[in-house]
Design a protein around this motif. Sequence first.
Motif, PDB file in Angstrom:
ATOM      1  N   MET A   1      99.549  71.617  49.698  1.00  0.00           N
ATOM      2  CA  MET A   1      98.619  70.571  49.208  1.00  0.00           C
ATOM      3  C   MET A   1      98.856  69.297  50.002  1.00  0.00           C
ATOM      4  N   VAL A   2      97.914  68.910  50.832  1.00  0.00           N
ATOM      5  CA  VAL A   2      98.125  67.724  51.656  1.00  0.00           C
ATOM      6  C   VAL A   2      97.592  66.468  50.975  1.00  0.00           C
ATOM      7  N   LEU A  11      89.691  62.216  43.045  1.00  0.00           N
ATOM      8  CA  LEU A  11      88.746  63.325  43.182  1.00  0.00           C
ATOM      9  C   LEU A  11      88.396  63.904  41.819  1.00  0.00           C
ATOM     10  N   ALA A  15      84.720  64.094  40.375  1.00  0.00           N
ATOM     11  CA  ALA A  15      84.109  65.350  39.953  1.00  0.00           C
ATOM     12  C   ALA A  15      83.607  65.241  38.515  1.00  0.00           C
ATOM     13  N   THR A  18      80.471  63.165  38.359  1.00  0.00           N
ATOM     14  CA  THR A  18      79.306  63.895  38.853  1.00  0.00           C
ATOM     15  C   THR A  18      78.806  64.890  37.806  1.00  0.00           C
TER      16      THR A  18
ATOM     17  N   PRO B 110      82.758  64.432  46.857  1.00  0.00           N
ATOM     18  CA  PRO B 110      83.979  64.436  46.035  1.00  0.00           C
ATOM     19  C   PRO B 110      84.106  65.666  45.142  1.00  0.00           C
ATOM     20  N   ILE B 111      83.032  66.033  44.443  1.00  0.00           N
ATOM     21  CA  ILE B 111      83.144  67.167  43.521  1.00  0.00           C
ATOM     22  C   ILE B 111      83.309  68.465  44.316  1.00  0.00           C
ATOM     23  N   TYR B 113      84.745  68.759  47.217  1.00  0.00           N
ATOM     24  CA  TYR B 113      86.118  68.739  47.727  1.00  0.00           C
ATOM     25  C   TYR B 113      87.102  69.105  46.621  1.00  0.00           C
ATOM     26  N   TYR B 114      86.866  68.548  45.447  1.00  0.00           N
ATOM     27  CA  TYR B 114      87.729  68.854  44.309  1.00  0.00           C
ATOM     28  C   TYR B 114      87.693  70.347  44.000  1.00  0.00           C
ATOM     29  N   ARG B 117      89.438  72.377  47.052  1.00  0.00           N
ATOM     30  CA  ARG B 117      90.820  72.209  47.505  1.00  0.00           C
ATOM     31  C   ARG B 117      91.791  71.743  46.433  1.00  0.00           C
ATOM     32  N   VAL B 118      91.323  71.230  45.316  1.00  0.00           N
ATOM     33  CA  VAL B 118      92.252  70.704  44.326  1.00  0.00           C
ATOM     34  C   VAL B 118      92.273  71.557  43.061  1.00  0.00           C
ATOM     35  N   TYR B 192      80.709  72.808  49.138  1.00  0.00           N
ATOM     36  CA  TYR B 192      81.865  73.484  48.538  1.00  0.00           C
ATOM     37  C   TYR B 192      82.237  74.720  49.358  1.00  0.00           C
ATOM     38  N   ALA B 193      81.230  75.536  49.680  1.00  0.00           N
ATOM     39  CA  ALA B 193      81.504  76.757  50.445  1.00  0.00           C
ATOM     40  C   ALA B 193      82.072  76.412  51.818  1.00  0.00           C
ATOM     41  N   LEU B 203      94.702  71.251  57.950  1.00  0.00           N
ATOM     42  CA  LEU B 203      94.953  69.958  57.324  1.00  0.00           C
ATOM     43  C   LEU B 203      96.451  69.662  57.311  1.00  0.00           C
TER      44      LEU B 203
END
Lengths: 271, 298
Positions: A1-2, A11, A15, A18, B110-111, B113-114, B117-118, B192-193, B203
């Motif tokens: 996790m970077v 984030l 999210a 949104t 942002p969403i 990416y979340y 990756r998160v 997202y994809a 990264l």
Amino acid sequence: MVESRLTRTLLRLGAAATLVFIYLPLVVIALYAFNASVTQSWPIDEYTTKWFSTAYHDEGVRQALWLSVRAALGATAVALVLGTLASLAVSRFDFFGRDAISLVVILPLALPGIISGLALRTTYTTVGIDFGLLTIIIGHATFCIVVVYNNSLARLRRVSGSLEQASYDLGADAWQTFRYVTFPQMRTALLAGGLLAFALSWDEVVVTIFTAGAQQTLPIWIFANLFRPIEQPVVNVVALFVIVLSLIPVWIAQKVTAERPGAVRGAATRR
Amino acid sequence: MTSVPYEQPPPREGLGRRLSRYFYRHPRLSLALLLAVPLGWLVVAYLGSLFVLLLASVWTTDPFTSEVVHTYTFDNFRRIFDEPVYRDVAWRTIRMAGLVTIADAVLAFPIAYYMARVATPRARNILVVAVLMPLWASYLVKAYAWRTILSGAGVLNWALDPFGVSFDGYSTTGLWLVFTYLWLPFMILPIYAGLERIPSSLLEASADLGGKSLRTFWRVTLPLAFPAVVAGSIFTFSLTLGDYIAPKLITSQQFIGTVIYDNHGTNLPVAAAFTLVPIVVMVVYLLVARRLHAFEAL
């Protein structure tokens, strides 16, 4: 996790914001369906369910509902047959122009709906076809084929054609092979494709306005009545009903293809 | 009495098997039968209709009866090019499509990416469904919901009231907000994809080489995700370009879609000619998108 802790928190907030943005209007329209007042002002003072019975007994709403159901069922049936045939051809045969098939199938959904709608309308009037259930179904089926095709093709590409060969070797004819080998493997994909086609047809309005003539499907009924203040409460109820009934098939379609999240993504092309 | 030895005839094959064998030996015929109906439908009903629409753009209208006359003229196109009204409408629509696309890309990142990756795999699946579901919810109803939200007595002005601000929702800005809302899921899913396809090792390598998160984002993540953004923009751009429902519900301003819609009954040839504007713009857009490798990210 970077990503740093701060980035991840930001984030997560982004999210969440949104998602709220995406769902807020749906919540608002659901609440307005229970608004006791005829005027649409926020906040809602008093809640009631009386508009549901008004909508239920409204002759115009009933006719529109019946037309919408028939159109969606007809379009789904046509799309299922045509989409399955096309996907079988593309997955089991190699031929010149195969890539062009996918393009022709997706075109009705990729072009702005107003172009498809006006093109069909112009053709109907030029050829002399009377507007009715049939003209609506032709329009809907044309852009519904792609969802059946995409779901079915994705499935067929994953299951090997050698199973069908084996079935022939063991003495089955083409119908038996389809009935006992190919179809069982495609079943959930076809169910998902059919449900999505239904959802797509059920609430379509951009093309339908051009192909329905004087008749009203439920979305056209909403469009025709939403500018009339007196009809607002019933419009709200019908709007909620349309949304719920389009989400249920999508939800089921998502469930039956759950082993492959994003299976419905080919649908990202819907308008 | 002599008995004739009874010989069993070979079992007669069923029609099904004989047909099957015939088709199996003639794959081209099988293919033709499979494709005949779907292709026939799409080519005759759909491409045929598009061709009729193209023809209609060079027809004329009888000035007295408003009836379509099948005489050929390019006056409709001349009108669209010469009359500033049409040019203004076209520019306004293209500008709107561009602004909506930018807003959607900024909001979606942002969403997306979340999700990519998160989020945990479980949260990710739930989020994909949560973004996907509203995509299918009736777009007319969503536009209608915004009409009530943006009205003078609606939710938005109620929320802004404590700050002493009021917002004229039935305006071009309001429409921009509505379009941005309507097409947002179409942007989130491709991004997202695209982000999910970026290997984490890239990264990590950037971080190991001393790249701070922001630098990694600008120099590694964003360039790699850019084709996906362009892929999403195809939808946001094209959908805005041809829409007439949302403009009708939110503003009184004219856009390409509303001009086509308003004219199709009274002056079909001009409406048909005007449909070529979004078609040409989209063809150019798709050609550019292909150069940016957007199709691989679809």
